[in-house]
Motif scaffolding. Structure first.
Motif, mmCIF file in Angstrom:
data_model
loop_
_atom_site.group_PDB
_atom_site.id
_atom_site.type_symbol
_atom_site.label_atom_id
_atom_site.label_comp_id
_atom_site.label_asym_id
_atom_site.label_seq_id
_atom_site.Cartn_x
_atom_site.Cartn_y
_atom_site.Cartn_z
ATOM 1 N N ARG A 1 0.811 -1.214 0.000
ATOM 2 C CA ARG A 1 0.000 0.000 0.000
ATOM 3 C C ARG A 1 0.850 1.272 0.000
ATOM 4 N N ALA A 2 1.994 1.229 0.650
ATOM 5 C CA ALA A 2 2.848 2.421 0.666
ATOM 6 C C ALA A 2 3.359 2.736 -0.732
ATOM 7 N N ARG A 3 3.838 1.710 -1.449
ATOM 8 C CA ARG A 3 4.310 1.926 -2.815
ATOM 9 C C ARG A 3 3.148 2.280 -3.739
ATOM 10 N N GLU A 4 1.984 1.699 -3.479
ATOM 11 C CA GLU A 4 0.804 2.041 -4.266
ATOM 12 C C GLU A 4 0.492 3.533 -4.137
ATOM 13 N N ALA A 5 0.565 4.042 -2.915
ATOM 14 C CA ALA A 5 0.289 5.464 -2.691
ATOM 15 C C ALA A 5 1.315 6.337 -3.393
ATOM 16 N N ASP A 6 2.606 5.953 -3.302
ATOM 17 C CA ASP A 6 3.650 6.727 -3.980
ATOM 18 C C ASP A 6 3.412 6.771 -5.488
ATOM 19 N N THR A 7 2.989 5.639 -6.044
ATOM 20 C CA THR A 7 2.781 5.575 -7.495
ATOM 21 C C THR A 7 1.548 6.367 -7.908
#
Length: 385
Positions: A306-312
């Motif tokens: 989810r953290a990388r999803e938010a960054d993307t």
């Protein structure tokens, strides 16, 4: 057929926040790399991850009337460690250390210290890890096993770099590389060369770092080690991006991307796609960047990261804004903001608010922009010590 690589791969990358639309920020890509760590760095052995095997060892440890020796304790700890059961692994390594010390087995003592240091590092206690690894290195230095000593030096170098002592890190790397040459361990030499090259690039000695990385890349390709090849490619590409050689950086990142696709390494693939999308933004290739970022987003969602999803999502919002599609920019920044709030990442939440304020400004909604920017400032002030 390319080798599958090490059993533990750690990938770290950053998305430039909150705005990505100018070349100056390409220097941030110098620190972006996909790190494919090797098994010996975590403790010198390849251990099966069969849960039934772990259970059988544990049962044997309970039912046997005799005391387990150091080697048996290490093996049980290894089984827990490879399954990420760090809390369970540590007591076995500590008991192994005590057992080896009681029998004056210096090699066993040093090996136990390396295992303990690896657990401490993974738990975030870098200083304690350094103490353990330094103790192991001091013992290995007195033993005839040059390869083990070199591995401990390489680990000590990584920890020194993490603690900010870059001079000590470089010295340890150089000593390790010389020993790996002596014992003809080309895989370990390449690993060390990548680490040292990266260190030199980060320190601004880009040409010196690139020369060493080119040699490491050639060696990895000769042995068909896809992990080391991809790692070297991403670090070299990052150095080119710092020099604003963006076309060359893009070409190398694309080579690394093909390697991760061939190996179906989704986490590494997603990381490289994010970097390529950011590069595309710097090159003005907004459409290409959006396609690349969308693929990265799908991968992060499949991985439940989810953290990388938010960054993307934040990256996509900035790309749509650069393209002039303000409605899509707003949508993606709002989705990123919702995720950051769910993750309680207040710093990135503030970054998303700034992004939204910029979009409001572009839409002519100045009051909304002012209010949103005020919320971001309030959040940032709350984070100040």
């Amino acid at each position: 057929m390319r080798k599958a690589g090490a059993h533990e791969n750690l990938r770290r990358y950053h998305t430039t926040m909150p705005v990505i639309g100018h070349l100056g920020l390409m220097s941030a890509l110098g620190t972006v790399a996909v790190a494919f760590s090797s098994g010996w760095a975590a403790g010198f052995s390849d251990v099966p991850s069969d849960g039934r095997l772990a259970q059988s060892f544990a049962t044997a440890g309970v039912s046997s009337p005799r005391t387990l020796d150091g080697e048996e304790l290490l093996r049980i700890g290894d089984i827990h460690e490879v399954q990420n059961h760090l809390q369970e692994a540590m007591p076995y390594y500590q008991r192994a250390l005590a057992a080896f010390r009681a029998t004056k087995n210096r090699r066993g003592e040093a090996t136990s210290l390396m295992r303990i240091g690896a657990i401490q590092e993974r738990q975030g206690n870098v200083r304690a890890a350094m103490e353990s690894v330094a103790g192991a290195a001091a013992i290995f230095q007195t033993l005839p096993d040059k390869a083990a000593y070199a591995r401990s030096l390489l680990q000590r170098g990584r920890l020194s770099a993490a603690l900010g002592d870059r001079v000590a890190a470089e010295r340890s790397y150089e000593q390790a590389l010389a020993l790996f040459r002596q014992v003809r361990d080309l895989h370990a030499w390449t690993e060390g060369a990548i680490l040292l090259g990266h260190l030199r690039i980060d320190d601004g000695r880009i040409e010196h770092g690139l020369a060493l990385l080119d040699e490491a890349l050639s060696e990895a390709r000769q042995r068909q080690d896809w992990g080391q090849e991809a790692n070297a490619l991403t670090i070299i590409a990052g150095a080119y991006a710092r020099q604003e050689r963006l076309e060359e950086a893009k070409r190398l990142y694309e080579q690394a991307l093909r390697l991760t696709e061939q190996q179906r390494d989704q986490r590494a693939e997603a990381g490289i796609r994010v970097v390529l999308a950011t590069l595309d933004a710097g090159l003005g290739l907004h459409d290409e960047g959006i396609v690349m970022a969308k693929k990265a987003l799908a991968l992060h969602q499949a991985l439940h990261d989810r953290a990388r999803e938010a960054d993307t999502l934040a990256l996509l919002g900035s790309l749509y804004q650069l393209q002039g599609d303000l409605a899509s920019a707003m949508e993606h920044h709002e989705r990123a903001l919702a995720l950051y709030r769910a993750l309680r990442d207040r710093a990135r939440e503030a970054g998303s608010l700034v992004n939204l304020a910029v979009v409001y400004e572009a839409q002519g909604a100045r009051e909304d922009a002012r209010e949103t920017r005020g919320k971001a400032i309030f959040l940032l002030q709350s984070l100040s010590p």
